[in-house]
Enzyme design. Structure first.
Site, mmCIF file in Angstrom:
data_model
loop_
_atom_site.group_PDB
_atom_site.id
_atom_site.type_symbol
_atom_site.label_atom_id
_atom_site.label_comp_id
_atom_site.label_asym_id
_atom_site.label_seq_id
_atom_site.Cartn_x
_atom_site.Cartn_y
_atom_site.Cartn_z
ATOM 1 N N ASP A 173 38.259 37.113 37.386
ATOM 2 C CA ASP A 173 37.491 35.904 36.648
ATOM 3 C C ASP A 173 37.478 35.876 35.329
ATOM 4 O O ASP A 173 37.688 34.898 34.722
ATOM 5 C CB ASP A 173 36.107 36.241 37.152
ATOM 6 C CG ASP A 173 35.836 36.557 38.630
ATOM 7 O OD1 ASP A 173 36.631 35.459 39.630
ATOM 8 O OD2 ASP A 173 35.162 37.341 39.208
ATOM 9 N N HIS A 232 31.155 37.833 42.340
ATOM 10 C CA HIS A 232 32.443 37.404 42.499
ATOM 11 C C HIS A 232 32.586 36.444 43.649
ATOM 12 O O HIS A 232 33.310 37.192 44.501
ATOM 13 C CB HIS A 232 33.217 38.633 42.552
ATOM 14 C CG HIS A 232 34.739 38.563 42.862
ATOM 15 N ND1 HIS A 232 35.602 37.765 41.850
ATOM 16 C CD2 HIS A 232 35.441 38.488 43.877
ATOM 17 C CE1 HIS A 232 36.766 37.484 42.388
ATOM 18 N NE2 HIS A 232 36.824 37.950 43.522
HETATM 19 P P1 NAI Z 1 47.297 41.636 52.381
HETATM 20 O O1 NAI Z 1 46.825 41.053 53.834
HETATM 21 O O2 NAI Z 1 48.451 40.726 51.874
HETATM 22 O O3 NAI Z 1 47.085 43.029 52.196
HETATM 23 C C1 NAI Z 1 46.188 43.701 52.752
HETATM 24 C C2 NAI Z 1 46.646 45.119 52.888
HETATM 25 O O4 NAI Z 1 45.865 45.945 53.424
HETATM 26 C C3 NAI Z 1 48.006 45.143 54.082
HETATM 27 O O5 NAI Z 1 48.954 45.804 53.690
HETATM 28 C C4 NAI Z 1 47.114 45.861 55.274
HETATM 29 O O6 NAI Z 1 47.961 46.479 55.988
HETATM 30 C C5 NAI Z 1 46.182 46.753 54.450
HETATM 31 N N1 NAI Z 1 45.095 47.350 55.148
HETATM 32 C C6 NAI Z 1 44.464 46.726 56.204
HETATM 33 N N2 NAI Z 1 43.545 47.705 56.635
HETATM 34 C C7 NAI Z 1 43.519 48.662 56.009
HETATM 35 C C8 NAI Z 1 43.123 50.011 56.192
HETATM 36 N N3 NAI Z 1 41.973 50.329 56.879
HETATM 37 N N4 NAI Z 1 43.385 51.018 55.099
HETATM 38 C C9 NAI Z 1 44.410 50.777 54.231
HETATM 39 N N5 NAI Z 1 44.990 49.591 54.289
HETATM 40 C C10 NAI Z 1 44.691 48.583 55.272
HETATM 41 O O7 NAI Z 1 45.878 40.809 51.352
HETATM 42 P P2 NAI Z 1 45.988 40.902 49.855
HETATM 43 O O8 NAI Z 1 46.262 39.488 49.534
HETATM 44 O O9 NAI Z 1 46.478 42.013 49.228
HETATM 45 O O10 NAI Z 1 44.251 40.893 49.592
HETATM 46 C C11 NAI Z 1 43.638 42.138 49.909
HETATM 47 C C12 NAI Z 1 42.148 41.890 49.540
HETATM 48 O O11 NAI Z 1 41.973 41.532 48.145
HETATM 49 C C13 NAI Z 1 41.448 40.762 50.467
HETATM 50 O O12 NAI Z 1 40.069 41.297 50.884
HETATM 51 C C14 NAI Z 1 41.179 39.699 49.183
HETATM 52 O O13 NAI Z 1 40.248 38.789 49.595
HETATM 53 C C15 NAI Z 1 40.960 40.577 48.109
HETATM 54 N N6 NAI Z 1 41.030 40.116 46.778
HETATM 55 C C16 NAI Z 1 40.364 40.292 45.812
HETATM 56 C C17 NAI Z 1 40.158 39.668 44.498
HETATM 57 C C18 NAI Z 1 39.256 40.175 43.465
HETATM 58 O O14 NAI Z 1 39.548 39.176 42.450
HETATM 59 N N7 NAI Z 1 38.479 40.990 43.793
HETATM 60 C C19 NAI Z 1 41.212 38.580 44.279
HETATM 61 C C20 NAI Z 1 42.196 38.278 45.554
HETATM 62 C C21 NAI Z 1 41.949 39.049 46.585
#
Ligand code: NAI
Length: 338
Positions: free
Chosen positions: A175, A202
């Protein structure tokens, strides 16, 4: 050639001061969800960070490939990949900092809260493991909805008797990164010099950029400030829509996550005056968790800084966000205790 190198004046000076062993401490950083859209570029960026000696990459799938790939980069840290529940303890043991981008991202039309049912469970289980294997570590929570996942982790740590409010952070750096970029574009100032605090939470209107405190100062109209505020609040949705079903922000998030983790490591290493915005346990408003500027130190949060002077527009924004933020916090607390 060994003789030549070891007698170079610089190296001699470093050896005399014990540079290698004292000034650069051993630091283990763990990424949970390292093979994901955020996890992979974040693994790359953390591999480039000279403050890290051990980089532990964990996911439920695909980590061996990511670890082998990143591990070939000739920088300081040793890389280890871990996959699946049985490996989670080994991945976490001895960690100084755990970064959590595990979980599902948004698709067009979804709010961050729509992710709650899946991600809350993932964060709960990972938090139980952190309490067991590395209760002293700082935790950087990226998984959404951050407004709920941070309270979930706090409750799980409390149940385990390991909760230290100084060590749990919701990562809101993206942000701030967005607010800086959008502000620089309109204020016509060099983006690298821009600072903008972003407070609140957020998600949507809970994201409150304080452009009245932006530096360098620029005389932007009220309408422009409103538009910049809205664009910052909707920045995530802008990316979700542009990716059209293929996920949410990953590259800019990895950058923001790497920046915040680096600030945490600098704090641990005793670098003075490291200040970043983060969603932490807080008493600066009536809400139990709130994002604001935080001074980082050897134990994590050293000081939660107060909001400073707000414009009338920001005061309205602050009042308007409280109900939603409170309900997201309560939802997380309730989930963790059910
Ligand atoms: P993605 O689906 O590409 O990657 C998520 C990964 O987490 C996958 O590799 C999956 O295998 C893994 N995963 C699932 N369950 C798991 C577990 N129990 N233990 C370990 N790994 C596990 O998703 P992406 O795009 O990487 O987003 C991840 C998270 O980050 C989402 O919740 C998203 O909303 C959040 N996010 C947060 C932001 C922020 O500003 N704080 C900004 C953008 C995304």
């Amino acid at each position: 050639s060994m003789l030549v190198r070891s007698s170079s004046p610089v190296k001699q000076a470093l050896l005399r001061r014990g540079f290698a062993s004292e000034s650069v401490p051993h630091r283990k950083v763990v990424i949970l969800g390292a093979a994901g859209g955020i996890g992979q570029p974040l693994s790359l960026l953390m591999k480039l960070n000279p403050l890290i000696s051990s980089l532990s990459l964990y996911d439920i799938a695909n980590t061996p490939g990511v670890a082998a790939d990143v591990g070939h980069i000739n920088t300081r840290s040793e890389v280890c990949g871990y996959m699946g529940d049985d490996d989670l303890g080994k991945a976490l043991e001895g960690a100084d900092l755990v970064i959590i981008p595990a979980g599902v991202p948004r698709k067009p039309g979804m709010t961050r809260d729509d992710l709650f049912n899946i991600n809350a469970g993932i964060v709960k289980n990972l938090s139980i493991a952190i309490a067991k294997y590395c209760p002293q570590a700082l935790v950087n929570m990226i998984s959404n909805p951050v407004n709920s996942t941070v309270p979930i982790a706090a409750e799980i740590f409390k149940k385990a008797g390991t909760y230290d409010e100084k060590k749990l952070f919701g990562v809101t750096t993206l942000d701030v990164v967005r607010a800086k970029t959008f502000y620089a574009g309109k204020a016509n100032v060099p983006v690298a010099e821009v600072n903008v605090p972003v407070v609140g939470g957020h998600a949507g209107i809970t994201i409150l950029p304080l452009f009245s405190q932006a530096s360098p100062q620029a005389n932007l109209s009220d309408d422009l400030i409103k538009a910049l505020t809205k664009r910052t609040q909707d920045g995530g949705t802008e990316v979700v829509e542009a990716k059209a079903g293929k996920g949410s922000a990953t590259l800019s998030m990895a950058y923001a996550g790497a920046l915040f983790a680096d600030a945490c490591l600098k704090g641990l290493n005793g670098v003075p005056d490291v200040v970043e915005c983060s969603f932490v346990q807080s008493t600066i408003t009536e809400l139990p968790f709130f994002a604001s500027k935080v001074r980082l130190g050897k134990n994590g949060v050293e000081e939660v800084l107060d909001l400073g002077p707000l414009s009338d527009f920001e005061k309205e924004g602050l009042e308007a966000l409280k109900a939603e933020l409170k309900s997201s916090i309560d939802k997380g607390i309730k989930f963790a205790n059910q």
